[in-house]
Scaffold this motif. Structure first.
Motif, PDB file in Angstrom:
ATOM      1  N   LEU A  39       1.939  23.660 -34.169  1.00  0.00           N
ATOM      2  CA  LEU A  39       1.386  22.533 -33.369  1.00  0.00           C
ATOM      3  C   LEU A  39       0.648  21.937 -33.394  1.00  0.00           C
ATOM      4  CD1 LEU A  39       4.637  21.324 -32.372  1.00  0.00           C
ATOM      5  CD2 LEU A  39       3.889  20.715 -34.401  1.00  0.00           C
ATOM      6  N   ARG A  40      -0.604  22.948 -32.855  1.00  0.00           N
ATOM      7  CA  ARG A  40      -1.917  23.260 -31.985  1.00  0.00           C
ATOM      8  C   ARG A  40      -2.545  24.559 -32.602  1.00  0.00           C
ATOM      9  NH1 ARG A  40      -1.561  21.873 -27.577  1.00  0.00           N
ATOM     10  NH2 ARG A  40      -1.995  23.531 -27.105  1.00  0.00           N
ATOM     11  N   ASN A  41      -2.891  24.996 -33.117  1.00  0.00           N
ATOM     12  CA  ASN A  41      -3.577  26.012 -33.739  1.00  0.00           C
ATOM     13  C   ASN A  41      -5.140  26.577 -33.217  1.00  0.00           C
ATOM     14  OD1 ASN A  41      -2.952  28.232 -34.711  1.00  0.00           O
ATOM     15  ND2 ASN A  41      -4.071  28.159 -37.189  1.00  0.00           N
ATOM     16  N   PRO A  42      -5.120  27.673 -32.176  1.00  0.00           N
ATOM     17  CA  PRO A  42      -3.827  28.385 -31.745  1.00  0.00           C
ATOM     18  C   PRO A  42      -3.571  27.803 -30.267  1.00  0.00           C
ATOM     19  CG  PRO A  42      -6.557  29.226 -30.873  1.00  0.00           C
ATOM     20  CD  PRO A  42      -6.379  27.585 -32.400  1.00  0.00           C
ATOM     21  N   GLY A  43      -2.996  28.673 -30.386  1.00  0.00           N
ATOM     22  CA  GLY A  43      -2.103  28.131 -28.327  1.00  0.00           C
ATOM     23  C   GLY A  43      -0.817  27.032 -28.489  1.00  0.00           C
ATOM     24  N   GLY A  44      -1.040  26.428 -29.172  1.00  0.00           N
ATOM     25  CA  GLY A  44       0.391  25.336 -29.486  1.00  0.00           C
ATOM     26  C   GLY A  44       1.745  25.784 -30.079  1.00  0.00           C
ATOM     27  N   ALA A  45       2.670  25.135 -29.513  1.00  0.00           N
ATOM     28  CA  ALA A  45       3.895  25.460 -30.255  1.00  0.00           C
ATOM     29  C   ALA A  45       4.539  25.538 -31.669  1.00  0.00           C
ATOM     30  CB  ALA A  45       5.231  24.773 -29.491  1.00  0.00           C
ATOM     31  N   ILE A  46       4.717  26.766 -31.852  1.00  0.00           N
ATOM     32  CA  ILE A  46       5.178  27.856 -33.342  1.00  0.00           C
ATOM     33  C   ILE A  46       6.265  27.888 -33.922  1.00  0.00           C
ATOM     34  CG2 ILE A  46       3.018  29.177 -33.156  1.00  0.00           C
ATOM     35  CD1 ILE A  46       4.521  31.774 -33.184  1.00  0.00           C
ATOM     36  N   GLY A  47       7.240  27.567 -35.018  1.00  0.00           N
ATOM     37  CA  GLY A  47       8.311  27.561 -35.002  1.00  0.00           C
ATOM     38  C   GLY A  47       8.516  28.141 -36.755  1.00  0.00           C
ATOM     39  N   TRP A  48       9.249  29.087 -36.931  1.00  0.00           N
ATOM     40  CA  TRP A  48       8.928  30.031 -37.681  1.00  0.00           C
ATOM     41  C   TRP A  48      10.741  29.933 -39.180  1.00  0.00           C
ATOM     42  CZ3 TRP A  48      13.365  32.590 -38.114  1.00  0.00           C
ATOM     43  CH2 TRP A  48      14.399  32.869 -37.351  1.00  0.00           C
ATOM     44  N   ALA A  49      10.978  30.331 -40.138  1.00  0.00           N
ATOM     45  CA  ALA A  49      12.514  29.365 -40.712  1.00  0.00           C
ATOM     46  C   ALA A  49      12.312  30.506 -42.343  1.00  0.00           C
ATOM     47  CB  ALA A  49      12.360  28.380 -40.906  1.00  0.00           C
ATOM     48  N   TRP A  50      13.285  30.666 -42.581  1.00  0.00           N
ATOM     49  CA  TRP A  50      13.170  31.421 -43.712  1.00  0.00           C
ATOM     50  C   TRP A  50      14.922  30.431 -44.469  1.00  0.00           C
ATOM     51  CZ3 TRP A  50      18.215  33.053 -44.550  1.00  0.00           C
ATOM     52  CH2 TRP A  50      19.698  33.282 -43.410  1.00  0.00           C
ATOM     53  N   ALA A  51      14.392  30.476 -45.679  1.00  0.00           N
ATOM     54  CA  ALA A  51      15.592  29.450 -46.489  1.00  0.00           C
ATOM     55  C   ALA A  51      15.851  30.117 -47.762  1.00  0.00           C
ATOM     56  CB  ALA A  51      14.620  28.519 -47.249  1.00  0.00           C
ATOM     57  N   ASN A  52      17.151  31.104 -47.954  1.00  0.00           N
ATOM     58  CA  ASN A  52      17.867  31.856 -48.517  1.00  0.00           C
ATOM     59  C   ASN A  52      18.566  31.168 -50.086  1.00  0.00           C
ATOM     60  OD1 ASN A  52      19.463  33.291 -50.930  1.00  0.00           O
ATOM     61  ND2 ASN A  52      19.620  34.504 -48.926  1.00  0.00           N
ATOM     62  N   HIS A  53      18.191  31.477 -51.207  1.00  0.00           N
ATOM     63  CA  HIS A  53      18.253  30.589 -52.376  1.00  0.00           C
ATOM     64  C   HIS A  53      19.612  30.101 -52.628  1.00  0.00           C
ATOM     65  CE1 HIS A  53      14.021  30.717 -54.009  1.00  0.00           C
ATOM     66  NE2 HIS A  53      14.127  30.633 -52.240  1.00  0.00           N
ATOM     67  N   ASP A  54      20.400  31.217 -51.887  1.00  0.00           N
ATOM     68  CA  ASP A  54      22.079  30.610 -51.744  1.00  0.00           C
ATOM     69  C   ASP A  54      22.245  29.655 -50.835  1.00  0.00           C
ATOM     70  OD1 ASP A  54      21.962  31.949 -49.278  1.00  0.00           O
ATOM     71  OD2 ASP A  54      23.486  33.330 -49.910  1.00  0.00           O
ATOM     72  N   GLY A  55      21.721  28.562 -50.163  1.00  0.00           N
ATOM     73  CA  GLY A  55      21.424  27.611 -48.991  1.00  0.00           C
ATOM     74  C   GLY A  55      21.736  28.523 -47.686  1.00  0.00           C
ATOM     75  N   SER A  56      21.814  29.466 -47.374  1.00  0.00           N
ATOM     76  CA  SER A  56      21.662  30.083 -45.584  1.00  0.00           C
ATOM     77  C   SER A  56      20.494  29.576 -45.277  1.00  0.00           C
ATOM     78  CB  SER A  56      22.112  31.380 -45.588  1.00  0.00           C
ATOM     79  OG  SER A  56      21.697  31.879 -46.426  1.00  0.00           O
ATOM     80  N   SER A  57      20.335  29.881 -44.268  1.00  0.00           N
ATOM     81  CA  SER A  57      18.772  29.401 -43.553  1.00  0.00           C
ATOM     82  C   SER A  57      19.024  30.377 -42.260  1.00  0.00           C
ATOM     83  CB  SER A  57      17.923  28.215 -43.664  1.00  0.00           C
ATOM     84  OG  SER A  57      19.040  27.148 -42.884  1.00  0.00           O
ATOM     85  N   ALA A  58      17.516  30.189 -41.326  1.00  0.00           N
ATOM     86  CA  ALA A  58      17.093  30.432 -39.693  1.00  0.00           C
ATOM     87  C   ALA A  58      16.002  29.925 -39.433  1.00  0.00           C
ATOM     88  CB  ALA A  58      17.576  31.935 -40.038  1.00  0.00           C
ATOM     89  N   SER A  59      15.739  29.449 -38.292  1.00  0.00           N
ATOM     90  CA  SER A  59      14.485  29.365 -38.074  1.00  0.00           C
ATOM     91  C   SER A  59      14.973  29.053 -36.370  1.00  0.00           C
ATOM     92  CB  SER A  59      14.117  27.798 -38.150  1.00  0.00           C
ATOM     93  OG  SER A  59      15.758  27.361 -37.417  1.00  0.00           O
ATOM     94  N   GLY A  60      13.473  29.645 -35.697  1.00  0.00           N
ATOM     95  CA  GLY A  60      13.267  29.737 -34.286  1.00  0.00           C
ATOM     96  C   GLY A  60      12.044  29.337 -33.406  1.00  0.00           C
ATOM     97  N   GLY A  61      11.430  29.530 -32.247  1.00  0.00           N
ATOM     98  CA  GLY A  61      10.191  29.035 -32.352  1.00  0.00           C
ATOM     99  C   GLY A  61      10.322  29.368 -30.750  1.00  0.00           C
ATOM    100  N   HIS A  62       8.532  29.392 -30.519  1.00  0.00           N
ATOM    101  CA  HIS A  62       8.704  29.995 -29.044  1.00  0.00           C
ATOM    102  C   HIS A  62       6.555  28.601 -28.649  1.00  0.00           C
ATOM    103  CE1 HIS A  62       9.793  34.217 -29.478  1.00  0.00           C
ATOM    104  NE2 HIS A  62      10.120  33.476 -31.144  1.00  0.00           N
TER     105      HIS A  62
END
Length: 158
Positions: free
Chosen positions: A11-34
């Motif tokens: 959200l503010r590079n560098p030093g802001g909150a970050i999020g990561w995600a993956w989206a499987n093409h079968d429909g499943s996904s996961a995400s998280g942040g720091h």
């Protein structure tokens, strides 16, 4: 073959909150942040979590819009290892712990891992989904709400 799209958000590079995600093409996904990081850390986290979340013999294709994450994970890592984890200029490799974690995850996975670059924000359904999830995760962390995380956090972030 398993195909997964990954993305990171800062959200503010560098030093802001970050999020990561993956989206499987079968429909499943996961995400998280720091609470704090960089775009590059978020992109690498997405790749690492995608690999960790898809163990097994089946080949894994990771589609990403980050050439940095792709090259760290599949190209530059080989010369960095040969040079004792130093860059061509002799300096330290940035985000070393994450890159080493990605390298170890790929080495431990029985099925191969390959990478494909996709142009971001151009309407690719799964890239857009990963981007959306990463942004939600980063905003959740920024707003002190628990970020949705369905994949394990790494032991070492940066």
């Amino acid at each position: 073959m398993i195909t997964v799209s990954t993305d990171g958000s800062c959200l503010r590079n560098p030093g802001g909150a970050i999020g990561w995600a993956w989206a499987n093409h079968d429909g499943s996904s996961a995400s998280g942040g720091h609470a704090s990081g960089t775009n590059q850390v978020a992109e690498l986290m997405a790749v690492l979590e995608a690999i960790r979340s898809h163990p097994g013999d089946e080949p894994l294709v990771i589609q990403a819009d980050s050439q940095y994450a792709i090259k760290c994970s599949s190209e530059w890592v080989h010369s960095w290892k040969r040079k004792g984890w130093r860059t061509a200029a002799g300096g330290p490799v940035q985000n070393l712990a994450l890159i080493q974690s990605i390298d170890a995850a790929i080495a431990q996975r029985p099925g191969g891992v390959s990478f494909v670059w996709v142009r971001g924000h151009r309407g690719d359904e799964f890239n857009e989904r990963a981007d959306e999830l990463a942004g939600i995760a980063a905003r959740s962390v920024r707003d002190d709400a628990p970020a949705r995380a369905t994949a394990a956090e790494p032991d070492v972030l940066f």
